[in-house]
Design a protein around this motif. Sequence first.
Motif, PDB file in Angstrom:
ATOM      1  N   SER A 201     -47.418  48.415  -0.629  1.00  0.00           N
ATOM      2  CA  SER A 201     -48.601  49.655  -0.978  1.00  0.00           C
ATOM      3  C   SER A 201     -47.596  50.651  -1.428  1.00  0.00           C
ATOM      4  O   SER A 201     -46.512  50.911  -0.957  1.00  0.00           O
ATOM      5  N   HIS A 202     -47.967  51.157  -2.443  1.00  0.00           N
ATOM      6  CA  HIS A 202     -47.390  52.113  -3.447  1.00  0.00           C
ATOM      7  C   HIS A 202     -48.325  53.667  -3.289  1.00  0.00           C
ATOM      8  O   HIS A 202     -49.528  53.386  -3.381  1.00  0.00           O
ATOM      9  N   VAL A 203     -47.946  54.730  -3.593  1.00  0.00           N
ATOM     10  CA  VAL A 203     -48.805  55.816  -3.507  1.00  0.00           C
ATOM     11  C   VAL A 203     -47.942  56.775  -4.807  1.00  0.00           C
ATOM     12  O   VAL A 203     -46.750  56.759  -4.993  1.00  0.00           O
ATOM     13  N   GLN A 204     -48.716  57.589  -5.436  1.00  0.00           N
ATOM     14  CA  GLN A 204     -48.220  58.739  -6.079  1.00  0.00           C
ATOM     15  C   GLN A 204     -47.240  57.905  -7.436  1.00  0.00           C
ATOM     16  O   GLN A 204     -46.371  58.524  -7.601  1.00  0.00           O
ATOM     17  N   ILE A 205     -47.876  57.004  -7.994  1.00  0.00           N
ATOM     18  CA  ILE A 205     -46.943  56.157  -9.001  1.00  0.00           C
ATOM     19  C   ILE A 205     -47.292  56.880 -10.140  1.00  0.00           C
ATOM     20  O   ILE A 205     -48.340  57.210 -10.883  1.00  0.00           O
ATOM     21  N   VAL A 206     -45.990  57.385 -10.912  1.00  0.00           N
ATOM     22  CA  VAL A 206     -46.050  58.224 -12.369  1.00  0.00           C
ATOM     23  C   VAL A 206     -46.245  56.972 -13.339  1.00  0.00           C
ATOM     24  O   VAL A 206     -45.368  56.079 -13.510  1.00  0.00           O
ATOM     25  N   ARG A 207     -47.346  56.848 -13.858  1.00  0.00           N
ATOM     26  CA  ARG A 207     -47.779  56.214 -14.963  1.00  0.00           C
ATOM     27  C   ARG A 207     -47.189  56.530 -16.494  1.00  0.00           C
ATOM     28  O   ARG A 207     -47.227  55.986 -17.418  1.00  0.00           O
ATOM     29  N   SER A 208     -47.173  57.768 -16.577  1.00  0.00           N
ATOM     30  CA  SER A 208     -46.853  58.458 -17.881  1.00  0.00           C
ATOM     31  C   SER A 208     -46.058  59.994 -17.489  1.00  0.00           C
ATOM     32  O   SER A 208     -46.762  60.508 -16.683  1.00  0.00           O
ATOM     33  N   LEU A 209     -45.058  60.221 -18.253  1.00  0.00           N
ATOM     34  CA  LEU A 209     -44.462  61.494 -18.140  1.00  0.00           C
ATOM     35  C   LEU A 209     -44.025  62.127 -19.277  1.00  0.00           C
ATOM     36  O   LEU A 209     -43.577  61.570 -20.134  1.00  0.00           O
ATOM     37  N   GLN A 210     -44.822  63.213 -19.572  1.00  0.00           N
ATOM     38  CA  GLN A 210     -44.607  63.793 -21.020  1.00  0.00           C
ATOM     39  C   GLN A 210     -44.181  65.080 -20.955  1.00  0.00           C
ATOM     40  O   GLN A 210     -44.372  65.779 -20.109  1.00  0.00           O
ATOM     41  N   THR A 211     -43.470  65.199 -22.028  1.00  0.00           N
ATOM     42  CA  THR A 211     -42.777  66.495 -22.153  1.00  0.00           C
ATOM     43  C   THR A 211     -43.304  67.456 -23.372  1.00  0.00           C
ATOM     44  O   THR A 211     -43.373  67.040 -24.611  1.00  0.00           O
ATOM     45  N   PHE A 212     -43.279  69.041 -23.041  1.00  0.00           N
ATOM     46  CA  PHE A 212     -43.839  69.812 -23.896  1.00  0.00           C
ATOM     47  C   PHE A 212     -43.025  70.844 -24.116  1.00  0.00           C
ATOM     48  O   PHE A 212     -42.545  71.494 -22.801  1.00  0.00           O
ATOM     49  N   GLN A 213     -42.708  71.645 -25.157  1.00  0.00           N
ATOM     50  CA  GLN A 213     -42.150  72.771 -25.428  1.00  0.00           C
ATOM     51  C   GLN A 213     -43.257  73.879 -25.533  1.00  0.00           C
ATOM     52  O   GLN A 213     -44.360  73.774 -25.686  1.00  0.00           O
ATOM     53  N   LEU A 214     -42.775  75.088 -24.643  1.00  0.00           N
ATOM     54  CA  LEU A 214     -43.617  76.113 -24.510  1.00  0.00           C
ATOM     55  C   LEU A 214     -43.422  76.929 -25.472  1.00  0.00           C
ATOM     56  O   LEU A 214     -42.813  78.195 -25.830  1.00  0.00           O
ATOM     57  N   ASP A 215     -44.239  76.604 -26.546  1.00  0.00           N
ATOM     58  CA  ASP A 215     -44.219  77.330 -28.006  1.00  0.00           C
ATOM     59  C   ASP A 215     -44.767  78.705 -27.546  1.00  0.00           C
ATOM     60  O   ASP A 215     -44.457  79.775 -28.269  1.00  0.00           O
TER      61      ASP A 215
END
Length: 268
Positions: A201-215
């Motif tokens: 059993s798994h919890v809180q699985i990160v399926r996508s991690l995206q990075t953005f610059q704070l323009d």
Amino acid sequence: MKRIQLTMLCALAVILLLTATLANRSMASKSSISQTIKGDGFVVLELFTSEGCSSCPPADELLAKVQREAGDKPVYALSYHVDYWDNQGWRDVFSNPDYSKRQYQYASKLRAQVYTPQVVVNGKTEFVGSNASAMNYAIASGISGSAVNTLQLQGKQQGAKMSLDYQVTGKTTDDELLIAIVQKNAVHQIKRGENEGRTLSHVQIVRSLQTFQLDQPEKGQISIELPKAYSATGWEIIGLLQDRKSSVIHSATRAIFTAGEFKDIKVK
């Protein structure tokens, strides 16, 4: 005679001290995580794990316990399934080379080894992911502190994308905005490898991690791609403000949605 008695007393004192220490550690590991959550800070727990690792299921279970007991407190659990176990007899369906890369970057910053299960706390410290006492201490320390910045996220789903309005306060010169798309629960049968025959059993699985610059440092809008399996009820979106140089996390939050956005919408 006196020397013998003194030696016996010293030995007894050492035994009593060790017994008390072990008892305290046992109580800490069995105590409710929620009892330690007090203060105005936050804590981000990033677990690096794998279905191919026989030492990882206890860490997954501990993270699930934290998730249950934390409730709506500012405790943000993220489980990254690394890919370097995939050639050991079982390929983890949740693994991603980007998460292995993230772990190696942390190891470089923290001058730590790379292993599973490993937990990184607020980008500052690390420990073995199944260590309940260390987990309790990390939560208590994080919550008793204070956030350098604040972050707010408000989302609206638009088909296969999510529009997110962000607002931050505080110094953000070196900060990046990271958006983790998280699947809350999953159960998987393991057919080969070190965990062969087990149902995990798994919890809180990160399926996508995206990075953005704070323009626009104070506020702005971004758009993220949603995984095909995404649904509003079984997933959540967690935002992090992380220093690109030190990897220290300065703030974290969960995205909130406008009225009507909680219905079960699936990405086609």
